[in-house]
Design a protein around this motif. Structure first.
Motif, PDB file in Angstrom:
ATOM      1  N   ASP A   1     -37.808 -16.320 -10.537  1.00  0.00           N
ATOM      2  CA  ASP A   1     -37.636 -15.025  -9.510  1.00  0.00           C
ATOM      3  C   ASP A   1     -38.120 -13.773 -10.093  1.00  0.00           C
ATOM      4  OD1 ASP A   1     -36.654 -17.776  -8.000  1.00  0.00           O
ATOM      5  OD2 ASP A   1     -34.138 -16.987  -7.741  1.00  0.00           O
ATOM      6  N   LEU A   2     -37.739 -13.743 -11.551  1.00  0.00           N
ATOM      7  CA  LEU A   2     -37.909 -12.467 -11.329  1.00  0.00           C
ATOM      8  C   LEU A   2     -39.224 -12.300 -11.787  1.00  0.00           C
ATOM      9  CD1 LEU A   2     -34.652 -11.091 -13.340  1.00  0.00           C
ATOM     10  CD2 LEU A   2     -35.428 -10.994 -11.607  1.00  0.00           C
ATOM     11  N   LYS A   3     -39.959 -13.730 -12.576  1.00  0.00           N
ATOM     12  CA  LYS A   3     -41.164 -13.327 -12.842  1.00  0.00           C
ATOM     13  C   LYS A   3     -42.521 -13.740 -11.582  1.00  0.00           C
ATOM     14  CE  LYS A   3     -40.805 -16.903 -15.779  1.00  0.00           C
ATOM     15  NZ  LYS A   3     -41.488 -18.067 -15.858  1.00  0.00           N
ATOM     16  N   THR A   4     -42.240 -14.295 -10.305  1.00  0.00           N
ATOM     17  CA  THR A   4     -42.892 -14.451  -9.350  1.00  0.00           C
ATOM     18  C   THR A   4     -42.160 -13.303  -8.099  1.00  0.00           C
ATOM     19  OG1 THR A   4     -42.082 -16.364  -8.799  1.00  0.00           O
ATOM     20  CG2 THR A   4     -41.977 -15.096  -6.307  1.00  0.00           C
ATOM     21  N   PHE A   5     -40.903 -12.748  -8.429  1.00  0.00           N
ATOM     22  CA  PHE A   5     -41.610 -10.786  -8.077  1.00  0.00           C
ATOM     23  C   PHE A   5     -42.278  -9.952  -8.889  1.00  0.00           C
ATOM     24  CE2 PHE A   5     -37.007 -12.038  -7.107  1.00  0.00           C
ATOM     25  CZ  PHE A   5     -36.957 -12.404  -6.006  1.00  0.00           C
ATOM     26  N   GLN A   6     -42.461 -10.354  -9.876  1.00  0.00           N
ATOM     27  CA  GLN A   6     -43.381  -9.323 -10.489  1.00  0.00           C
ATOM     28  C   GLN A   6     -44.461  -9.370 -10.749  1.00  0.00           C
ATOM     29  OE1 GLN A   6     -42.402  -8.905 -15.159  1.00  0.00           O
ATOM     30  NE2 GLN A   6     -44.345  -7.221 -15.272  1.00  0.00           N
ATOM     31  N   ALA A   7     -45.065 -10.959 -10.499  1.00  0.00           N
ATOM     32  CA  ALA A   7     -46.029 -11.486 -10.666  1.00  0.00           C
ATOM     33  C   ALA A   7     -46.605 -10.519  -8.626  1.00  0.00           C
ATOM     34  CB  ALA A   7     -46.132 -12.321 -10.241  1.00  0.00           C
ATOM     35  N   ILE A   8     -46.418 -10.918  -7.767  1.00  0.00           N
ATOM     36  CA  ILE A   8     -46.571 -10.296  -7.139  1.00  0.00           C
ATOM     37  C   ILE A   8     -46.653  -8.590  -6.171  1.00  0.00           C
ATOM     38  CG2 ILE A   8     -45.501 -11.133  -3.680  1.00  0.00           C
ATOM     39  CD1 ILE A   8     -45.214 -13.325  -4.462  1.00  0.00           C
ATOM     40  N   GLY A   9     -45.689  -7.944  -7.152  1.00  0.00           N
ATOM     41  CA  GLY A   9     -45.835  -7.353  -7.050  1.00  0.00           C
ATOM     42  C   GLY A   9     -44.395  -6.205  -6.880  1.00  0.00           C
ATOM     43  N   VAL A  10     -43.444  -6.433  -6.681  1.00  0.00           N
ATOM     44  CA  VAL A  10     -41.661  -5.480  -6.217  1.00  0.00           C
ATOM     45  C   VAL A  10     -41.347  -5.961  -7.812  1.00  0.00           C
ATOM     46  CG1 VAL A  10     -42.258  -6.941  -4.127  1.00  0.00           C
ATOM     47  CG2 VAL A  10     -41.112  -8.359  -5.930  1.00  0.00           C
ATOM     48  N   TYR A  11     -40.257  -5.099  -7.578  1.00  0.00           N
ATOM     49  CA  TYR A  11     -39.090  -5.299  -8.929  1.00  0.00           C
ATOM     50  C   TYR A  11     -38.125  -6.130  -8.187  1.00  0.00           C
ATOM     51  CZ  TYR A  11     -36.373  -3.240 -12.552  1.00  0.00           C
ATOM     52  OH  TYR A  11     -34.825  -3.156 -12.961  1.00  0.00           O
ATOM     53  N   GLY A  12     -38.098  -6.644  -9.472  1.00  0.00           N
ATOM     54  CA  GLY A  12     -36.878  -7.786  -9.337  1.00  0.00           C
ATOM     55  C   GLY A  12     -35.316  -7.536  -9.556  1.00  0.00           C
ATOM     56  N   CYS A  13     -34.260  -7.391  -9.373  1.00  0.00           N
ATOM     57  CA  CYS A  13     -33.346  -7.793 -10.340  1.00  0.00           C
ATOM     58  C   CYS A  13     -32.333  -9.384  -9.740  1.00  0.00           C
ATOM     59  CB  CYS A  13     -32.110  -7.267  -8.781  1.00  0.00           C
ATOM     60  SG  CYS A  13     -32.296  -5.196  -9.096  1.00  0.00           S
ATOM     61  N   GLY A  14     -31.690  -9.300 -10.781  1.00  0.00           N
ATOM     62  CA  GLY A  14     -30.725 -10.812 -10.986  1.00  0.00           C
ATOM     63  C   GLY A  14     -29.406 -10.648 -11.070  1.00  0.00           C
ATOM     64  N   VAL A  15     -28.625 -11.540  -9.887  1.00  0.00           N
ATOM     65  CA  VAL A  15     -27.693 -11.649  -9.843  1.00  0.00           C
ATOM     66  C   VAL A  15     -27.207 -13.094 -10.450  1.00  0.00           C
ATOM     67  CG1 VAL A  15     -25.707 -11.751  -8.873  1.00  0.00           C
ATOM     68  CG2 VAL A  15     -26.931 -10.064  -8.250  1.00  0.00           C
ATOM     69  N   VAL A  16     -26.655 -13.677 -11.232  1.00  0.00           N
ATOM     70  CA  VAL A  16     -26.782 -15.115 -11.999  1.00  0.00           C
ATOM     71  C   VAL A  16     -24.754 -15.690 -11.090  1.00  0.00           C
ATOM     72  CG1 VAL A  16     -26.282 -15.553 -14.361  1.00  0.00           C
ATOM     73  CG2 VAL A  16     -27.247 -14.706 -14.215  1.00  0.00           C
ATOM     74  N   THR A  17     -24.996 -16.747 -10.771  1.00  0.00           N
ATOM     75  CA  THR A  17     -24.444 -17.501 -10.191  1.00  0.00           C
ATOM     76  C   THR A  17     -23.879 -18.549 -11.396  1.00  0.00           C
ATOM     77  OG1 THR A  17     -25.900 -18.841  -8.931  1.00  0.00           O
ATOM     78  CG2 THR A  17     -24.972 -16.848  -7.625  1.00  0.00           C
ATOM     79  N   ALA A  18     -24.473 -18.934 -12.140  1.00  0.00           N
ATOM     80  CA  ALA A  18     -24.279 -20.402 -12.951  1.00  0.00           C
ATOM     81  C   ALA A  18     -24.884 -20.339 -14.597  1.00  0.00           C
ATOM     82  CB  ALA A  18     -24.309 -21.971 -12.265  1.00  0.00           C
ATOM     83  N   LEU A  19     -24.352 -20.334 -15.183  1.00  0.00           N
ATOM     84  CA  LEU A  19     -25.286 -20.729 -16.492  1.00  0.00           C
ATOM     85  C   LEU A  19     -25.686 -22.189 -16.604  1.00  0.00           C
ATOM     86  CD1 LEU A  19     -23.151 -18.187 -19.469  1.00  0.00           C
ATOM     87  CD2 LEU A  19     -24.992 -17.942 -17.695  1.00  0.00           C
ATOM     88  N   THR A  20     -26.656 -22.267 -16.928  1.00  0.00           N
ATOM     89  CA  THR A  20     -27.175 -24.404 -17.652  1.00  0.00           C
ATOM     90  C   THR A  20     -27.502 -24.215 -19.182  1.00  0.00           C
ATOM     91  OG1 THR A  20     -29.123 -24.087 -15.924  1.00  0.00           O
ATOM     92  CG2 THR A  20     -27.285 -24.449 -14.924  1.00  0.00           C
ATOM     93  N   ALA A  21     -27.397 -25.165 -18.931  1.00  0.00           N
ATOM     94  CA  ALA A  21     -28.168 -25.769 -20.448  1.00  0.00           C
ATOM     95  C   ALA A  21     -28.925 -26.727 -19.515  1.00  0.00           C
ATOM     96  CB  ALA A  21     -27.813 -26.472 -20.946  1.00  0.00           C
ATOM     97  N   GLN A  22     -30.824 -27.026 -19.537  1.00  0.00           N
ATOM     98  CA  GLN A  22     -31.225 -27.551 -18.721  1.00  0.00           C
ATOM     99  C   GLN A  22     -32.839 -27.473 -19.668  1.00  0.00           C
ATOM    100  OE1 GLN A  22     -32.609 -27.297 -15.144  1.00  0.00           O
ATOM    101  NE2 GLN A  22     -31.425 -25.143 -14.672  1.00  0.00           N
ATOM    102  N   ASN A  23     -33.399 -27.932 -18.906  1.00  0.00           N
ATOM    103  CA  ASN A  23     -35.732 -27.433 -19.345  1.00  0.00           C
ATOM    104  C   ASN A  23     -35.983 -28.132 -18.041  1.00  0.00           C
ATOM    105  OD1 ASN A  23     -35.701 -30.785 -19.991  1.00  0.00           O
ATOM    106  ND2 ASN A  23     -34.693 -30.626 -21.922  1.00  0.00           N
ATOM    107  N   PRO A  24     -37.458 -28.959 -18.144  1.00  0.00           N
ATOM    108  CA  PRO A  24     -38.016 -28.636 -17.057  1.00  0.00           C
ATOM    109  C   PRO A  24     -37.797 -30.696 -17.128  1.00  0.00           C
ATOM    110  CG  PRO A  24     -39.711 -27.416 -18.261  1.00  0.00           C
ATOM    111  CD  PRO A  24     -38.021 -28.046 -19.096  1.00  0.00           C
TER     112      PRO A  24
END
Length: 244
Positions: free
Chosen positions: A20-43
């Motif tokens: 999400d933060l990468k998308t916000f930056q790409a489109i030109g807005v400042y992004g903040c992130g609140v974390v609801t869970a930590l995951t151990a994952q990959n694609p």
């Protein structure tokens, strides 16, 4: 222009808050992130999930909103009814406009939430949202209605308590939008790609970013389709790469 994501953390950075933060930056807005869970994952696989304490999630939200004047947020993986109820209360408390990605299952197939979250989403969050962006599977769970065709998607869209975009990745690329009763169908070419991890996260965060930049809801969705399409075309590492 500041937008906030409330979602889980994917350490491979293809989905969740990092995406999400990468998308916000790409489109030109400042992004903040609140974390609801930590995951151990990959694609390819979700290994484990460690949810964050509800009180600490609230503290994160309050801390960000103490510093920034935020109107638009997007939500992703919220994991539990307790977290969903909290987010609904915070939307009311701070008069936020929420784009809700009702994440239940990862692209890789891993279950990312506790069971039976559809009731909590319908009760506490979706009635307060400006838009929700379910895929076909999520829309079926939220409406208890089987979707096998464009006509089914239109009927399902009428069952939501807010405006809805039912994404068409599993319906021949047919995206179904219902904005206050106005039905809009947008068909997209389906790309053959292994770089699809986080498509829903990128779409919903792009919509929130374009709304923050002053676009209306329809325009924000259409621009976000193009953003995700180009990001899939340029994808690598199993996920999307932003291309504006």
């Amino acid at each position: 222009m500041v937008v906030m994501s409330i979602a889980g953390v994917d350490p491979s950075a293809g989905a969740g808050v990092f995406a999400d933060l990468k998308t916000f930056q790409a489109i030109g807005v400042y992004g903040c992130g609140v974390v609801t869970a930590l995951t151990a994952q990959n694609p390819n696989r979700v290994f484990s999930i460690n949810p964050i304490d509800v009180n600490y999630i609230e503290e994160q939200i309050d801390a960000v909103l103490d510093a920034y004047d935020i109107t638009y947020i997007k939500t992703g993986m919220l994991y539990s009814p307790e977290i969903i109820k909290l987010i609904g209360n915070k939307i009311t408390e701070y008069n936020l406009k929420a784009v809700v990605d009702p994440v239940m299952v990862a692209t890789s197939g891993g279950n990312l939430t506790k069971n039976d979250l559809a009731d909590a989403l319908n009760k506490y969050l979706l009635p307060k949202a400006i838009l929700t962006t379910p895929n076909i599977s999520e829309a079926e769970k939220l409406t208890d209605f089987k979707i096998s065709s464009q006509e089914d998607a239109i009927k399902a869209s009428e069952k939501f308590p807010c405006d809805v975009l039912i994404t068409g990745g599993h319906l021949d690329g047919i995206n179904t939008m219902n904005f206050n009763g106005e039905i809009i169908i947008e068909k997209q070419e389906l790309l053959k790609s292994d770089n699809l991890h986080g498509t829903g996260c990128n779409l919903s965060s792009a919509i929130a970013a374009y709304l923050e930049k002053g676009n209306d809801l329809k325009t924000s969705c259409l621009k976000s389709f193009d953003y995700v399409y180009e990001s899939i075309k340029n994808g690598n590492y199993g996920t999307l790469i932003a291309k504006i």
